[in-house]
Design an enzyme around this catalytic site. Structure first.
Site, mmCIF file in Angstrom:
data_model
loop_
_atom_site.group_PDB
_atom_site.id
_atom_site.type_symbol
_atom_site.label_atom_id
_atom_site.label_comp_id
_atom_site.label_asym_id
_atom_site.label_seq_id
_atom_site.Cartn_x
_atom_site.Cartn_y
_atom_site.Cartn_z
ATOM 1 N N LYS A 1 47.348 38.130 21.188
ATOM 2 C CA LYS A 1 48.508 37.966 20.297
ATOM 3 C C LYS A 1 48.697 39.223 19.445
ATOM 4 O O LYS A 1 49.816 39.706 19.270
ATOM 5 C CB LYS A 1 48.316 36.730 19.405
ATOM 6 N N GLN B 1 44.468 29.922 14.486
ATOM 7 C CA GLN B 1 44.122 29.560 15.864
ATOM 8 C C GLN B 1 43.404 28.205 15.879
ATOM 9 O O GLN B 1 42.390 28.023 15.210
ATOM 10 C CB GLN B 1 43.226 30.665 16.469
ATOM 11 N N ASP C 1 53.930 28.913 14.330
ATOM 12 C CA ASP C 1 53.490 27.963 15.360
ATOM 13 C C ASP C 1 54.378 26.714 15.354
ATOM 14 O O ASP C 1 54.292 25.893 16.256
ATOM 15 C CB ASP C 1 52.037 27.542 15.069
#
Ligand code: NAP
Length: 294
Positions: free
Chosen positions: A54, A98, A121
């Site tokens: 990422k 994460q 997200d």
């Protein structure tokens, strides 16, 4: 008939070009690059790979990447402190923690602590509520990528019958909301759904997000259907490790009109949609008109 194979890599590359252009425009006008902060707690090897890729992707597209790696025994308080710092940092437009987190940490309160304007997200309950209410917010990356693949393949989705198999907060529920917003008639199936083969067979669009290797058979699929396979399962076949989807690709790729492969379908779009959300968040936070990227 053989189905069109929907090329997630090439669709993601096209999206990446548009994101890079918008990031460059933002940099020129705002005097700084859009910034993505990624937080990893612990040393799970798969999560380490995701976080690294990422960061690399953000830099490749002309964005700033801030990586925060915390030890596996980090306390909830320390993690919430870091999120508060990132929320207050004006150079950070997107924050991604994460998941999964180590068992002693409470994921929901961590997600809820992220500023909804920086929740790239799309997992904050406020963003889920915006999506359900048809209001602009940030949308979970995987279903957003699936929708882009569907629109690229089919154009207007209005009036089509869609089934989403799986009702997770991450994929199934936001996917159903996105399809509803595109004027599809949506069935949201789950583990208690009765007669799944019949319901799948009635659909023009099938999105499979279960996590069960090849459970959806080609014989269930309507010949005109477009199939988006989100699932990823590792299996051993002929003594070799393989990554397979929720859909039995060998038979479904003959039965369907179009289908995503696993790998090379939804996966590349998921990471690119994270970049998409970061640029979108940067423009919105700066009060600039958001670019049309998807
Ligand atoms: P999840 O949270 O485990 O949800 C799975 C869903 O499938 C649940 O809603 C469950 O129903 C439903 N389900 C289980 N068995 C079923 C059955 N026999 N028939 C119908 N529905 C059934 O999983 P997730 O996070 O949504 O992820 C799903 C899959 O997508 C996983 O393989 C994951 O690795 C993959 N994924 C891929 C990407 C990517 O970028 N490629 C991104 C995210 C996820 P109940 O609610 O009734 O239990």
């Amino acid at each position: 008939m053989t189905a069109q194979i929907i090329d997630g890599k090439s669709c993601a590359a096209g999206l990446g070009d548009r994101i890079a252009e918008s990031a460059a425009d933002f940099r020129r006008d705002a005097g700084r690059a859009p910034g993505l902060a990624v937080v990893l707690v612990g040393t799970d090897p798969a999560s380490e790979i995701y976080v690294r890729s990422k960061g690399r992707m953000a830099r490749q597209l002309g964005m700033e990447s801030f990586e925060h790696v915390l030890s596996a025994d980090t306390t909830q308080e320390a993690l919430l402190d870091l999120i508060a710092q990132l929320n207050a940092d004006d150079t950070v437009d997107g924050i991604l923690v994460q998941l999964p987190l180590p068992g002693h940490l409470d994921s929901l309160s961590v997600v809820e602590a992220i500023s909804p304007a920086k929740d790239v997200d799309g997992l904050h309950p406020l963003n889920a509520g915006y999506l359900a209410s048809g209001l602009p917010g940030l949308v979970s990356c995987t279903p957003l990528g699936c929708l882009m693949l569907l629109k690229e393949t089919l154009g207007d989705l209005s009036g089509l019958d869609a089934i989403v198999v799986g009702r997770s907060i991450l994929v199934g529920k936001p996917m159903a909301q996105l399809l509803l917003a595109e004027n599809c008639t949506v069935t949201l199936a789950h583990s208690r759904t009765r007669d799944l083969p019949q319901k799948v067979g009635a659909a023009d669009i099938v999105v499979a997000a279960v996590g069960s290797a090849e459970m959806i058979k080609g014989s269930w699929i309507n010949p005109g259907a477009t199939v988006i396979d989100v699932g990823t399962s590792r299996v051993i076949r002929d003594g070799k490790k393989e990554l397979v989807g929720d859909v039995e690709f060998a038979t479904a790729s003959i039965a369907a009109r179009a289908i995503t492969p696993v790998p090379g379908g939804v996966g590349p779009m998921t990471i690119m949609c994270l970049m998409h959300n970061t640029v979108l968040a940067a423009y919105r936070r700066a009060g600039r008109p958001a670019p049309q990227l998807g």
